[in-house]
Write a protein that holds these residues in place. Sequence first.
Motif, PDB file in Angstrom:
ATOM      1  N   VAL A  40      -0.759   5.491  15.064  1.00  0.00           N
ATOM      2  CA  VAL A  40      -0.261   4.800  13.875  1.00  0.00           C
ATOM      3  C   VAL A  40      -0.886   5.462  12.655  1.00  0.00           C
ATOM      4  O   VAL A  40      -2.075   5.781  12.641  1.00  0.00           O
ATOM      5  CB  VAL A  40      -0.597   3.287  13.911  1.00  0.00           C
ATOM      6  CG1 VAL A  40      -2.093   3.047  14.019  1.00  0.00           C
ATOM      7  CG2 VAL A  40      -0.025   2.581  12.687  1.00  0.00           C
ATOM      8  N   ASP A  41      -0.070   5.726  11.657  1.00  0.00           N
ATOM      9  CA  ASP A  41      -0.538   6.250  10.370  1.00  0.00           C
ATOM     10  C   ASP A  41      -0.555   5.113   9.357  1.00  0.00           C
ATOM     11  O   ASP A  41       0.290   4.209   9.409  1.00  0.00           O
ATOM     12  CB  ASP A  41       0.364   7.370   9.862  1.00  0.00           C
ATOM     13  CG  ASP A  41       0.186   8.666  10.639  1.00  0.00           C
ATOM     14  OD1 ASP A  41      -0.957   8.940  11.073  1.00  0.00           O
ATOM     15  OD2 ASP A  41       1.177   9.380  10.833  1.00  0.00           O
ATOM     16  N   ILE A  42      -1.515   5.170   8.438  1.00  0.00           N
ATOM     17  CA  ILE A  42      -1.597   4.184   7.362  1.00  0.00           C
ATOM     18  C   ILE A  42      -1.490   4.926   6.028  1.00  0.00           C
ATOM     19  O   ILE A  42      -2.317   5.787   5.723  1.00  0.00           O
ATOM     20  CB  ILE A  42      -2.915   3.386   7.413  1.00  0.00           C
ATOM     21  CG1 ILE A  42      -3.077   2.683   8.768  1.00  0.00           C
ATOM     22  CG2 ILE A  42      -2.958   2.357   6.286  1.00  0.00           C
ATOM     23  CD1 ILE A  42      -4.409   1.963   8.923  1.00  0.00           C
ATOM     24  N   LEU A  43      -0.467   4.596   5.265  1.00  0.00           N
ATOM     25  CA  LEU A  43      -0.308   5.138   3.919  1.00  0.00           C
ATOM     26  C   LEU A  43      -0.730   4.071   2.918  1.00  0.00           C
ATOM     27  O   LEU A  43      -0.572   2.879   3.169  1.00  0.00           O
ATOM     28  CB  LEU A  43       1.148   5.532   3.664  1.00  0.00           C
ATOM     29  CG  LEU A  43       1.791   6.482   4.682  1.00  0.00           C
ATOM     30  CD1 LEU A  43       3.225   6.796   4.263  1.00  0.00           C
ATOM     31  CD2 LEU A  43       0.992   7.761   4.829  1.00  0.00           C
ATOM     32  N   TRP A  44      -1.281   4.499   1.772  1.00  0.00           N
ATOM     33  CA  TRP A  44      -1.680   3.516   0.774  1.00  0.00           C
ATOM     34  C   TRP A  44      -1.348   4.011  -0.627  1.00  0.00           C
ATOM     35  O   TRP A  44      -1.284   5.207  -0.887  1.00  0.00           O
ATOM     36  CB  TRP A  44      -3.171   3.176   0.881  1.00  0.00           C
ATOM     37  CG  TRP A  44      -4.127   4.287   0.535  1.00  0.00           C
ATOM     38  CD1 TRP A  44      -4.633   5.228   1.389  1.00  0.00           C
ATOM     39  CD2 TRP A  44      -4.682   4.569  -0.757  1.00  0.00           C
ATOM     40  NE1 TRP A  44      -5.468   6.079   0.708  1.00  0.00           N
ATOM     41  CE2 TRP A  44      -5.525   5.698  -0.599  1.00  0.00           C
ATOM     42  CE3 TRP A  44      -4.559   3.973  -2.014  1.00  0.00           C
ATOM     43  CZ2 TRP A  44      -6.238   6.240  -1.666  1.00  0.00           C
ATOM     44  CZ3 TRP A  44      -5.262   4.514  -3.078  1.00  0.00           C
ATOM     45  CH2 TRP A  44      -6.098   5.633  -2.895  1.00  0.00           C
ATOM     46  N   SER A  45      -1.129   3.059  -1.508  1.00  0.00           N
ATOM     47  CA  SER A  45      -0.900   3.349  -2.918  1.00  0.00           C
ATOM     48  C   SER A  45      -1.567   2.252  -3.731  1.00  0.00           C
ATOM     49  O   SER A  45      -1.773   1.137  -3.244  1.00  0.00           O
ATOM     50  CB  SER A  45       0.599   3.408  -3.237  1.00  0.00           C
ATOM     51  OG  SER A  45       1.218   2.161  -2.963  1.00  0.00           O
ATOM     52  N   SER A  46      -1.931   2.580  -4.960  1.00  0.00           N
ATOM     53  CA  SER A  46      -2.591   1.598  -5.823  1.00  0.00           C
ATOM     54  C   SER A  46      -1.822   1.468  -7.132  1.00  0.00           C
ATOM     55  O   SER A  46      -1.239   2.436  -7.628  1.00  0.00           O
ATOM     56  CB  SER A  46      -4.047   2.002  -6.114  1.00  0.00           C
ATOM     57  OG  SER A  46      -4.083   3.247  -6.789  1.00  0.00           O
ATOM     58  N   GLU A  47      -1.818   0.264  -7.680  1.00  0.00           N
ATOM     59  CA  GLU A  47      -1.119   0.000  -8.931  1.00  0.00           C
ATOM     60  C   GLU A  47      -2.080   0.235 -10.091  1.00  0.00           C
ATOM     61  O   GLU A  47      -2.626  -0.703 -10.679  1.00  0.00           O
ATOM     62  CB  GLU A  47      -0.563  -1.424  -8.940  1.00  0.00           C
ATOM     63  CG  GLU A  47       0.502  -1.653  -7.878  1.00  0.00           C
ATOM     64  CD  GLU A  47       1.120  -3.035  -7.947  1.00  0.00           C
ATOM     65  OE1 GLU A  47       0.878  -3.744  -8.944  1.00  0.00           O
ATOM     66  OE2 GLU A  47       1.831  -3.401  -6.998  1.00  0.00           O
ATOM     67  N   THR A  48      -2.290   1.518 -10.386  1.00  0.00           N
ATOM     68  CA  THR A  48      -3.132   1.910 -11.510  1.00  0.00           C
ATOM     69  C   THR A  48      -2.358   2.859 -12.410  1.00  0.00           C
ATOM     70  O   THR A  48      -1.391   3.487 -11.989  1.00  0.00           O
ATOM     71  CB  THR A  48      -4.433   2.590 -11.032  1.00  0.00           C
ATOM     72  OG1 THR A  48      -4.112   3.711 -10.191  1.00  0.00           O
ATOM     73  CG2 THR A  48      -5.312   1.621 -10.267  1.00  0.00           C
ATOM     74  N   THR A  49      -2.799   2.959 -13.647  1.00  0.00           N
ATOM     75  CA  THR A  49      -2.082   3.756 -14.645  1.00  0.00           C
ATOM     76  C   THR A  49      -2.371   5.241 -14.485  1.00  0.00           C
ATOM     77  O   THR A  49      -3.510   5.653 -14.242  1.00  0.00           O
ATOM     78  CB  THR A  49      -2.488   3.334 -16.063  1.00  0.00           C
ATOM     79  OG1 THR A  49      -3.917   3.488 -16.202  1.00  0.00           O
ATOM     80  CG2 THR A  49      -2.116   1.887 -16.332  1.00  0.00           C
ATOM     81  N   VAL A  50      -1.325   6.046 -14.633  1.00  0.00           N
ATOM     82  CA  VAL A  50      -1.436   7.505 -14.739  1.00  0.00           C
ATOM     83  C   VAL A  50      -0.337   7.966 -15.684  1.00  0.00           C
ATOM     84  O   VAL A  50       0.717   7.333 -15.780  1.00  0.00           O
ATOM     85  CB  VAL A  50      -1.288   8.218 -13.371  1.00  0.00           C
ATOM     86  CG1 VAL A  50      -2.483   7.941 -12.471  1.00  0.00           C
ATOM     87  CG2 VAL A  50       0.003   7.826 -12.675  1.00  0.00           C
TER      88      VAL A  50
END
Length: 209
Positions: A40-50
């Motif tokens: 199983v792979d785990i992808l992640w993203s964060s709600e931060t400004t760029v």
Amino acid sequence: RNTYIFSTGPVGSRITLRATARSADESFFETEKVFTINDVDILWSSETTVPLWYKGKALASAGSTITLSALPEVRRGGLKIPTDRLVYRWNIDGQLLADVSGAGRNIISFRAANAPADFEHEITLEVLDLTGNAGAQKTINIALVNPEISFYEEHPLEGTLNNLALAGISMSAGEEKEFRSSPYFFSRGEPITYEWLIDRKRVENEGGA
């Protein structure tokens, strides 16, 4: 020798392991276990400004929202089990998140701790089939970073010179320049207020950014 170390094959392959033992009185014992190699792979993203031109990953900072997505490859009898037919047990920093774990729960979100930079969240995911048999397990770490601000020069013809963040500002006497600030990795859930100071004195910024 009652231990044996072996290497697994590719995802989806099957390994049959058989062990036999014979005692001094010639009693004979045998057992067999079949392993199916899952992952199983785990992808992640964060709600931060760029900035819009930024091509890197939006890193997580204190208090930001992080979304995790699991991509399982679990097979039984040679057939891949659909994502929604698996049970997901999410653990963050050693704590089972019972309210977001369960069948088909392969995407979750959580709020990062209000912790200093370099603090790491440890996420462990266990994937099982509906009979409760273990399918796969994976652990990842997500480090928090400090939000930061970079300055860029606004060129009258070329626009924002976003290929070079300014480490310092050099100007001649009487020269006029325009600059833009770009916030990185601030939580999108928090409003950003801009305040400009020159020689520690607050100035009004008509451009807003």
